[in-house]
Design a protein around this motif. Structure first.
Motif, PDB file in Angstrom:
ATOM      1  N   GLU A  24       0.728  -1.183  -0.053  1.00  0.00           N
ATOM      2  CA  GLU A  24      -0.189   0.057  -0.014  1.00  0.00           C
ATOM      3  C   GLU A  24       0.672   1.221  -0.011  1.00  0.00           C
ATOM      4  OE1 GLU A  24      -3.195  -0.339  -0.266  1.00  0.00           O
ATOM      5  OE2 GLU A  24      -3.069  -2.337  -0.538  1.00  0.00           O
ATOM      6  N   SER A  25       2.155   1.192   0.016  1.00  0.00           N
ATOM      7  CA  SER A  25       2.872   2.408  -0.026  1.00  0.00           C
ATOM      8  C   SER A  25       3.157   2.751  -1.666  1.00  0.00           C
ATOM      9  CB  SER A  25       4.321   2.117   0.380  1.00  0.00           C
ATOM     10  OG  SER A  25       5.071   0.919  -0.432  1.00  0.00           O
ATOM     11  N   PRO A  26       3.139   4.140  -1.951  1.00  0.00           N
ATOM     12  CA  PRO A  26       3.124   4.809  -3.271  1.00  0.00           C
ATOM     13  C   PRO A  26       4.449   4.584  -3.920  1.00  0.00           C
ATOM     14  CG  PRO A  26       3.157   6.455  -1.663  1.00  0.00           C
ATOM     15  CD  PRO A  26       3.350   5.248  -0.900  1.00  0.00           C
ATOM     16  N   VAL A  27       4.340   4.521  -5.202  1.00  0.00           N
ATOM     17  CA  VAL A  27       5.790   4.821  -6.024  1.00  0.00           C
ATOM     18  C   VAL A  27       5.357   5.425  -7.239  1.00  0.00           C
ATOM     19  CG1 VAL A  27       5.288   2.425  -7.133  1.00  0.00           C
ATOM     20  CG2 VAL A  27       7.611   3.303  -7.051  1.00  0.00           C
ATOM     21  N   THR A  28       6.383   6.346  -7.717  1.00  0.00           N
ATOM     22  CA  THR A  28       5.954   6.995  -8.798  1.00  0.00           C
ATOM     23  C   THR A  28       6.700   6.818  -9.867  1.00  0.00           C
ATOM     24  OG1 THR A  28       7.607   8.909  -8.505  1.00  0.00           O
ATOM     25  CG2 THR A  28       5.576   9.012  -6.993  1.00  0.00           C
TER      26      THR A  28
END
Length: 258
Positions: free
Chosen positions: A38-42
């Motif tokens: 659930e952590s974001p990555v761009t």
């Protein structure tokens, strides 16, 4: 064979390459995905990771590789020297357009970090250290706090970490602050802007490797939450919590936790 100063020079070069790449996406609505945890990555994380991999591995092809944005390769465990890095630490801050995200780059030899850089491109602040040299900010030496007591201490930590259930010896009366980037929190402790930082969560090596060396070389005591030394390039690359603080404060916090 490259020494710590050679590795540090390489890491500084790499950080200076990474900064402009990240800034091309910063405040420009980059594409964002959610990882399995659930952590974001761009798209910026991936672009920076690719550039770092190209630059660092071209210079040190025999070094192992451990990055948040690269699938883990167990071959790193056989390497004496390994790059440990987070292309963008503080991705949530990056997405929100805040300036406190960082590039965290380190080299570990035999499980010990020997060179580390934490670079904040939006602020042009570059923290650096080697195992046998001073910790610096933009080339100038920095010094950790000499705070000896909990009373009046400034601590970087999430609010949840000050709940009574974590503190058998009593919740410490500290002035709490927070920054999203773990690497930056450690660097701020090294700079002496805060007396310490504390995390009870398991910490990924790529978040803490560079910053832990910077804080330690600046004079802070840096351990896991149990007071044990940190080791790196482990099969499961995580630490059981993290405490980095002025030596006297570190001892006082550990006493409250016991």
């Amino acid at each position: 064979m490259p020494g710590p100063e050679d590795d540090l020079s390489l890491l500084v070069q790499a950080a200076r390459i990474a900064g402009p790449i990240a800034l091309r996406y910063w405040k420009r609505n980059p594409k964002v995905w959610q990882k399995g945890d659930e952590s974001p990555v761009t798209e910026a994380d991936h672009a920076v990771n690719e550039a770092l991999h190209h630059h660092l591995r071209a210079a040190r092809p025999d070094y192992g590789w451990l990055s948040e944005e690269t699938p883990d390769d167990p071959a790193r465990l056989a390497a004496r020297d390994v790059f440990i890095l987070d292309p963008i630490d503080g991705t949530r801050a990056f997405i929100e357009g805040e300036d406190s995200f960082s590039h965290a780059l380190a080299v570990a030899k035999g499980g010990v970090v020997t060179a580390g850089v934490v670079y904040l491109p939006a602020l042009d602040r570059l923290f650096a250290a080697t195992l046998d040299g001073p910790a610096t900010l933009n080339g100038q030496p920095i010094q950790a706090s000499t705070q000896t007591t909990i009373e009046g201490a400034t601590l970087l930590t999430p609010a949840v970490n000050l709940k009574p259930e974590f503190w058998p010896g009593g919740v410490p009366d500290v002035k709490r602050s927070f920054r999203t980037s773990v690497a930056y929190r450690l660097a701020l402790v090294g700079q002496g802007r805060f007396d310490g930082m504390l995390s009870f969560r398991q910490g990924w090596e790529w978040d803490i490797a560079a910053g832990s060396l910077i804080a330690a070389r600046a004079g802070a005591t840096v351990t896991d939450r149990h007071g044990e030394p940190l080791r790196f390039n482990r099969p499961t690359p995580r630490s059981d919590g993290l405490i980095a603080a002025a030596p006297g404060l570190h001892a006082a916090l550990r006493a409250r936790l016991a």
